[in-house]
Design a protein around this motif. Sequence first.
Motif, PDB file in Angstrom:
ATOM      1  N   GLU A   1       0.822  -1.215   0.000  1.00 19.01           N
ATOM      2  CA  GLU A   1       0.000   0.000   0.000  1.00 19.01           C
ATOM      3  C   GLU A   1       0.855   1.265   0.000  1.00 19.01           C
ATOM      4  N   ASP A   2       2.035   1.180   0.616  1.00 16.84           N
ATOM      5  CA  ASP A   2       2.895   2.359   0.706  1.00 16.84           C
ATOM      6  C   ASP A   2       3.441   2.784  -0.659  1.00 16.84           C
ATOM      7  N   TYR A   3       3.464   1.861  -1.610  1.00 18.75           N
ATOM      8  CA  TYR A   3       4.042   2.158  -2.921  1.00 18.75           C
ATOM      9  C   TYR A   3       3.020   2.681  -3.922  1.00 18.75           C
ATOM     10  N   ARG A   4       1.741   2.711  -3.543  1.00 16.14           N
ATOM     11  CA  ARG A   4       0.726   3.184  -4.482  1.00 16.14           C
ATOM     12  C   ARG A   4       0.928   4.654  -4.799  1.00 16.14           C
ATOM     13  N   LEU A   5       0.743   4.978  -6.098  1.00 14.85           N
ATOM     14  CA  LEU A   5       1.088   6.320  -6.547  1.00 14.85           C
ATOM     15  C   LEU A   5       0.116   6.774  -7.626  1.00 14.85           C
ATOM     16  N   GLY A   6      -0.419   7.959  -7.479  1.00 20.72           N
ATOM     17  CA  GLY A   6      -1.212   8.586  -8.527  1.00 20.72           C
ATOM     18  C   GLY A   6      -2.446   7.798  -8.919  1.00 20.72           C
ATOM     19  N   GLU A   7      -2.813   7.914 -10.188  1.00 23.05           N
ATOM     20  CA  GLU A   7      -4.038   7.273 -10.683  1.00 23.05           C
ATOM     21  C   GLU A   7      -3.930   5.750 -10.627  1.00 23.05           C
ATOM     22  N   SER A   8      -2.753   5.221 -10.960  1.00 24.01           N
ATOM     23  CA  SER A   8      -2.590   3.765 -10.909  1.00 24.01           C
ATOM     24  C   SER A   8      -2.705   3.251  -9.484  1.00 24.01           C
ATOM     25  N   GLY A   9      -2.213   4.018  -8.519  1.00 25.62           N
ATOM     26  CA  GLY A   9      -2.356   3.627  -7.127  1.00 25.62           C
ATOM     27  C   GLY A   9      -3.798   3.638  -6.677  1.00 25.62           C
ATOM     28  N   ARG A  10      -4.560   4.610  -7.179  1.00 27.89           N
ATOM     29  CA  ARG A  10      -5.982   4.676  -6.849  1.00 27.89           C
ATOM     30  C   ARG A  10      -6.714   3.463  -7.428  1.00 27.89           C
ATOM     31  N   ALA A  11      -6.378   3.118  -8.662  1.00 30.67           N
ATOM     32  CA  ALA A  11      -7.000   1.947  -9.288  1.00 30.67           C
ATOM     33  C   ALA A  11      -6.653   0.680  -8.527  1.00 30.67           C
ATOM     34  N   ASP A  12      -5.403   0.541  -8.119  1.00 27.34           N
ATOM     35  CA  ASP A  12      -4.969  -0.654  -7.386  1.00 27.34           C
ATOM     36  C   ASP A  12      -5.704  -0.759  -6.053  1.00 27.34           C
ATOM     37  N   ARG A  13      -5.905   0.383  -5.382  1.00 33.21           N
ATOM     38  CA  ARG A  13      -6.608   0.362  -4.101  1.00 33.21           C
ATOM     39  C   ARG A  13      -8.072  -0.070  -4.293  1.00 33.21           C
ATOM     40  N   TRP A  14      -8.714   0.442  -5.316  1.00 31.89           N
ATOM     41  CA  TRP A  14     -10.107   0.067  -5.571  1.00 31.89           C
ATOM     42  C   TRP A  14     -10.228  -1.432  -5.858  1.00 31.89           C
ATOM     43  N   VAL A  15      -9.329  -1.927  -6.679  1.00 37.91           N
ATOM     44  CA  VAL A  15      -9.357  -3.351  -7.021  1.00 37.91           C
ATOM     45  C   VAL A  15      -9.156  -4.203  -5.774  1.00 37.91           C
ATOM     46  N   HIS A  16      -8.216  -3.764  -4.931  1.00 38.59           N
ATOM     47  CA  HIS A  16      -7.936  -4.521  -3.699  1.00 38.59           C
ATOM     48  C   HIS A  16      -9.140  -4.485  -2.747  1.00 38.59           C
ATOM     49  N   GLU A  17      -9.725  -3.318  -2.589  1.00 33.74           N
ATOM     50  CA  GLU A  17     -10.878  -3.203  -1.688  1.00 33.74           C
ATOM     51  C   GLU A  17     -12.069  -4.011  -2.187  1.00 33.74           C
ATOM     52  N   ALA A  18     -12.169  -4.172  -3.502  1.00 33.32           N
ATOM     53  CA  ALA A  18     -13.279  -4.930  -4.070  1.00 33.32           C
ATOM     54  C   ALA A  18     -12.997  -6.427  -4.100  1.00 33.32           C
ATOM     55  N   GLY A  19     -11.795  -6.821  -3.719  1.00 33.12           N
ATOM     56  CA  GLY A  19     -11.446  -8.242  -3.734  1.00 33.12           C
ATOM     57  C   GLY A  19     -11.249  -8.793  -5.124  1.00 33.12           C
ATOM     58  N   LEU A  20     -10.897  -7.932  -6.077  1.00 31.28           N
ATOM     59  CA  LEU A  20     -10.727  -8.359  -7.464  1.00 31.28           C
ATOM     60  C   LEU A  20      -9.259  -8.516  -7.859  1.00 31.28           C
ATOM     61  N   ASP A  21      -8.345  -8.177  -6.953  1.00 30.06           N
ATOM     62  CA  ASP A  21      -6.940  -8.318  -7.324  1.00 30.06           C
ATOM     63  C   ASP A  21      -6.590  -9.799  -7.438  1.00 30.06           C
ATOM     64  N   ALA A  22      -5.813 -10.104  -8.463  1.00 30.97           N
ATOM     65  CA  ALA A  22      -5.457 -11.500  -8.727  1.00 30.97           C
ATOM     66  C   ALA A  22      -4.523 -12.009  -7.632  1.00 30.97           C
ATOM     67  N   PRO A  23      -4.789 -13.187  -7.109  1.00 32.10           N
ATOM     68  CA  PRO A  23      -3.882 -13.746  -6.102  1.00 32.10           C
ATOM     69  C   PRO A  23      -2.543 -14.125  -6.743  1.00 32.10           C
ATOM     70  N   ASP A  24      -1.542 -14.318  -5.920  1.00 29.69           N
ATOM     71  CA  ASP A  24      -0.240 -14.723  -6.437  1.00 29.69           C
ATOM     72  C   ASP A  24      -0.337 -16.086  -7.100  1.00 29.69           C
ATOM     73  N   SER A  25       0.555 -16.312  -8.042  1.00 30.43           N
ATOM     74  CA  SER A  25       0.582 -17.607  -8.724  1.00 30.43           C
ATOM     75  C   SER A  25       2.021 -18.028  -8.973  1.00 30.43           C
ATOM     76  N   GLU A  26       2.211 -19.308  -9.142  1.00 33.31           N
ATOM     77  CA  GLU A  26       3.502 -19.885  -9.487  1.00 33.31           C
ATOM     78  C   GLU A  26       3.357 -20.665 -10.784  1.00 33.31           C
ATOM     79  N   GLU A  27       4.429 -20.702 -11.551  1.00 35.50           N
ATOM     80  CA  GLU A  27       4.422 -21.426 -12.816  1.00 35.50           C
ATOM     81  C   GLU A  27       5.528 -22.477 -12.792  1.00 35.50           C
ATOM     82  N   VAL A  28       5.215 -23.665 -13.311  1.00 36.18           N
ATOM     83  CA  VAL A  28       6.207 -24.731 -13.433  1.00 36.18           C
ATOM     84  C   VAL A  28       6.335 -25.082 -14.914  1.00 36.18           C
ATOM     85  N   LEU A  29       7.532 -24.948 -15.443  1.00 38.73           N
ATOM     86  CA  LEU A  29       7.814 -25.222 -16.854  1.00 38.73           C
ATOM     87  C   LEU A  29       8.554 -26.544 -16.965  1.00 38.73           C
TER      88      LEU A  29
END
Length: 731
Positions: A50-78
């Motif tokens: 949250e401390d790194y959020r900045l400007g319009e993109s930070g506002r968008a990221d906060r909204w997505v997080h508050e709405a529970g729409l942010d993608a969870p972390d993932s791992e890939e195996v090749l």
Amino acid sequence: MSPNPLTSVSMRAARWSATHPWRAIGGWLLLVAIAVGLAATVSPQEASDEDYRLGESGRADRWVHEAGLDAPDSEEVLVTADDAADGPLDQSTAEKAGARLVDAVGTLEGVDGVSEPQWNPDRTAMLISIQLARDHDDADPIVAAVADVRSDFPDLDVRQTGDLSLDDAIDERVADDLSSAEGISLPITLVLMLLAFGALIAAGIPVLLAATSVAVTIGISAPLSHLFPAEPTVTSMIVLIGMAVGVDYSLFYLKREREERARGRSTRDAVEIAAQTSGHSILVSGGAVICAMAGLFLMTDVTFNSLAMGSILVVAIAVLGSITVLPALLAKLGRWVDRPRVPLLWRLNRRLSGRLGEGGISRRVLGPVLRHPVVALIVGVAVVGALAVPALGMKTHSGNLDTLPGDIAEVQTIKAVIEEFPSEGPVAQVVVRAPADDQAAVAAQLDDLGRRAAASGMFRAPSAPVENSDDGRTSVLELAMPFEESDDEVDEALLMLRDQLVPASVDSSGAEVAVGGGPAESLDAQERMSDRLPLIIAFVLVLTFLMMVFAFKSVPIALISTVLNLASVAVAFGLMTLVFQHGVGESLLDFTSPGFVIDWIPLFVLVVLVGLSMDYHVFVVSRIREHVERGLPARLAVQRGVSETAGVITSAAAVMVSVFAIFATLSMLEMKMMGVGLSAAILLDATLVRLVILPAALVLLGERAWWPRRPRRPQGSPVVEPDPALAVAGR
């Protein structure tokens, strides 16, 4: 003439410390003990996402997080064929390995789901995606499961990467790099101090004082981090900056005290003279560093706030130690400070001092400069200008995969995943918050936006429908761009999206709209940097200008200082552009040019360089001013001041250059950029700028350099007669 307030402070502190050495030493040790106790008992607060959020993109990221729409972390195996195996990938064996992996990972705690194995078009690589639970931040169990599968299928190359494992690998490499730099810098600094003094105690005092200043800073930083959240790298920055300035300040003071004792003065008198001269220089120089670092606060960014707080604190503590405990140690040790002597190094020290001092420097460098100041100034400015020219074409961009060390396994793996399973490109997120009753209308508007974006040619057609939050108030549309992440077209597309496409499609009268995503975060960071950089430059230069006016009571000296600081910064920017944007010296420094300079590096280099370059400048100008006060004519004062400080300047520059040059050997590209920019600029600053351009400018200005009034000899002090040999050399 009334004494300078800074000189009075340094003299009073030194006089008290020399009179009460055990109290001063004990007080310093108590401060170190308290700081160590704080470090052991108070857990620092690190910066969160949250401390790194900045400007319009930070506002968008906060909204997505508050709405529970942010993608969870993932791992890939090749899964691919092992390099040592003969022939192509055995598909049946790969599918067995994939099935084993799905079964092993699917039951792990914190894993929400595992995809079925996905093949690339020519079936030479298989990919398995692992979705983690929200707020789960431990990839170690998955790493262990992948390792088990890898050991059971030796003919396959089973590799893992992803949000957590890649971040862990990068953090580990950064920690290893900085730990290596810290470990190397200490012995190198000690060796340089032995060369500078030729005696163990004298060499050890600056290193010990710098190390304890760093320890105090780290301890005090723990509780302060609850006000200014700490960047993960701030401790290492404290160590490296603290060692550089702490050693230099002690070096200036100790060299002057030894010089006065060599002239036959008592230890107490020598300490007091060092306080009056070098102590004053340390206070001015430390103040300049603090002013420069304070400019970082104007960015209002968690990274720069943390770096500014750590740097300011370590410099302030180093200054405090230099004007208190250092005089106490020198008063208590007396002539024992030159013991035990290292025979070979003692003789080498004397020889180097002679060659760098009045004889060598005056005859070989200063002589021509003083005889032909106009030519020297023109040549010096031409060299600086030539090195600075590439900075006019500097391109900045946030760090990406191309700026990460290629030998990190997770970096190699994610590049292989991108190559075998190409993504659509950088993705922008259009986030709309509106009343739940307007959800259908918002969806229609976002569908229209998707069509307009695809028709512009700057975006691909949306591959997924609009995503809505459970409460219906937040909607997200993802738009991919057909460009590489670092292409200029990405920024153009984002600006078009924000300024034209979104206003034309989305009715913002009853809704809030923001464009976010990774590329938007990079754009916002660059725009913040571009907007604030002129303000920060003005802030730093004006403050250092006022400090120089206050310290030397001279407007021309302050103007020269400001111009020379700008020259050093321009050289640093030019060299970074030449090396890292255009790739000059790639093989020598072992890196691949990304075609740009990482966006936060120029600002950090600017404030560090402006602050640290003042060390040499203040020390040289202070010695010149001493001779002007004693009645020497301007040309001879410059001659003697520069000659007498040459050895100290060389030693101090060697410390800083060696400390920052270590960064250029590290694997992280940010560290390389910082190391090359700072070490090369400080080297040039301590040589060409301070030994050629500065003396030439002061000689040409003559008495006018000290306007509005020439420094006067204090009443009762003897007039120092010019040395005939110096007078001849300075003609």
